[in-house]
Enzyme design. Structure first.
Site, short mmCIF file in Angstrom:
data_model
loop_
_atom_site.label_atom_id
_atom_site.label_comp_id
_atom_site.label_asym_id
_atom_site.label_seq_id
_atom_site.Cartn_x
_atom_site.Cartn_y
_atom_site.Cartn_z
N THR A 1 1.42 -4.09 4.38
CA THR A 1 1.40 -4.19 5.78
C THR A 1 0.73 -6.17 5.77
O THR A 1 1.21 -6.54 7.21
CB THR A 1 0.02 -3.18 6.14
OG1 THR A 1 -0.88 -3.61 5.43
CG2 THR A 1 0.59 -2.27 6.31
N ASP A 2 0.32 -6.41 4.86
CA ASP A 2 -0.66 -7.26 5.69
C ASP A 2 0.19 -8.78 5.70
O ASP A 2 0.28 -9.96 6.08
CB ASP A 2 -1.29 -8.19 3.50
CG ASP A 2 -2.41 -7.56 3.17
OD1 ASP A 2 -3.10 -7.05 4.80
OD2 ASP A 2 -2.86 -7.79 2.21
N THR B 1 0.65 -0.90 -0.16
CA THR B 1 -0.12 0.04 0.32
C THR B 1 0.81 1.56 -0.08
O THR B 1 0.26 1.76 -0.49
CB THR B 1 -1.02 -0.20 1.09
OG1 THR B 1 -2.18 -1.34 1.22
CG2 THR B 1 -1.23 1.08 1.28
N1 ASP Z 1 -3.19 -5.27 0.59
C1 ASP Z 1 -1.31 -4.67 1.08
C2 ASP Z 1 -0.57 -5.53 0.78
O1 ASP Z 1 -0.15 -6.60 1.83
C3 ASP Z 1 -2.12 -3.81 2.47
C4 ASP Z 1 -0.88 -3.05 3.07
O2 ASP Z 1 0.69 -2.56 2.09
O3 ASP Z 1 -1.74 -2.08 4.09
O4 ASP Z 1 0.52 -5.38 0.29
#
Ligand code: ASP
Length: 324
Positions: free
Chosen positions: A91-92, A12
């Site tokens: 973040t995932d 993200t």
């Molecule tokens: N789906 C995204 C990822 O993990 C979520 C994020 O980065 O917050 O790449």
């Protein structure tokens, strides 16, 4: 002059699109790391260099990318003038990548993963500040080990996990808490830096290269109404010699590592049929303390996704008669 290398992997923090200014409904991993660095200044006397290692939504993270990332960390950290590496990541699965690197890269320099909960095109994106904070950590002469920096908090790779789907401070280290904070570019440590891998793993070098043959380990969960059927199916596949059948299974167990009786029975059957079984607690905090393991080991304070990495590495070492 010291260098900090910023390795881009997507997420993200590099996300864009959706409705103008929106916080959700965007595409992760579209903006190159060179653009993320535009206008970002780290601490004085620091030279920043970006390198794009991957460009993906981290929900789709695979071993291949971990191996590439590990190779680039090993490469850059071996250079005397490189103070540390920063990795921009989704973040995932950031906690899994952090734990993988902490388990496989022997260095006394910092590897700092950072991320964002809002895309770069949001009205008020959190990525630029997180990136600045990560650079402050990487440039801190005392910093060492693999950490995740988000929303002004520094978390160790072993205990950090994503604990909220949306809010900006989405990470928790359970009852351990953050290792420290970044406040206006200053690192304030409340625990020590994470412990370091003592020596370079003695696994054959080919294990770290693309296309290497790693054991397949799956995660299942024990829950009310469980049947144990998936565990039996996986063990069936292994017994039948199906290509790429599992070698290990992590069971996300209830509470203090307890298993539904039918899952426990299936776990014992799976073990007898050659599948390694490891238990991790679903609780999200604390450490499993089981007076009676009934022959099934647990992963102590590791959550299930990290226990999966630990089991993959343990199986690799076992098959090659070595240890990490
Ligand atoms: N789906 C995204 C990822 O993990 C979520 C994020 O980065 O917050 O790449």
């Amino acid at each position: 002059m010291k260098r900090v290398i910023v390795l881009g992997t997507g997420g993200t923090i590099a996300g864009s699109g959706g409705l103008p200014g929106a916080n959700v409904g965007y595409t992760a991993g579209t903006i190159p790391v060179s653009d993320l660095l535009t206008g970002i200044t780290g601490p004085a006397d620091l030279v920043l260099e970006g390198e794009q290692v991957a460009q993906l939504d981290s929900k789709d993270m695979e071993l291949e990318t971990w191996l590439q990332l590990r190779a680039r960390c090993v490469h850059w950290l071996a250079q005397a003038d490189v103070a540390g590496v920063v990795i921009t990541h989704g973040t995932d699965t950031i906690e899994e990548t952090a734990f993988f690197l902490a388990s496989t890269v022997a260095t006394s320099k910092p590897i700092v993963l950072t991320c964002a909960m809002r895309p770069a095109t949001a009205l008020s994106p959190d990525g630029p500040q997180n990136l600045r904070d990560a650079l402050s950590v990487a440039a801190d002469p005392a910093a060492a080990g693999v950490v995740v920096v988000c929303a002004g908090e520094i978390h160790g790779a072993r205990h950090v996990s994503k604990s909220h789907p949306y809010r900006l401070n989405a990470f928790s280290s359970g009852d351990i808490g953050p290792l420290g904070y970044v406040e206006e570019g200053q690192v304030r440590l409340v625990h020590g830096w994470p412990s370091l891998l003592k020596a370079e793993p003695t696994l054959d070098p080919e294990i770290w290269s693309a296309g290497a043959d790693w054991p397949r380990v799956e995660i299942l969960m024990s829950h009310a109404g469980a049947s144990g059927m998936l565990l039996d199916l996986l063990a069936d596949q292994r017994e039948a010699g199906v290509e790429n059948a599992v070698e290990g299974v992590v069971i996300a167990a209830t509470g203090n590592g307890s298993l539904h009786q039918v899952v426990e029975a299936a776990a014992q059957r799976a073990k007898q049929r050659g599948v390694a079984v490891l238990i991790a607690s679903r609780c999200g905090s604390g450490k499993v303390l089981r007076p009676d393991t009934r022959g099934i080991e647990d992963a102590a304070d590791l959550n299930a996704p990290k226990a999966r990495i630990a089991l993959m590495l343990a199986l690799l070492c076992q098959s090659r008669g070595t240890h990490l």
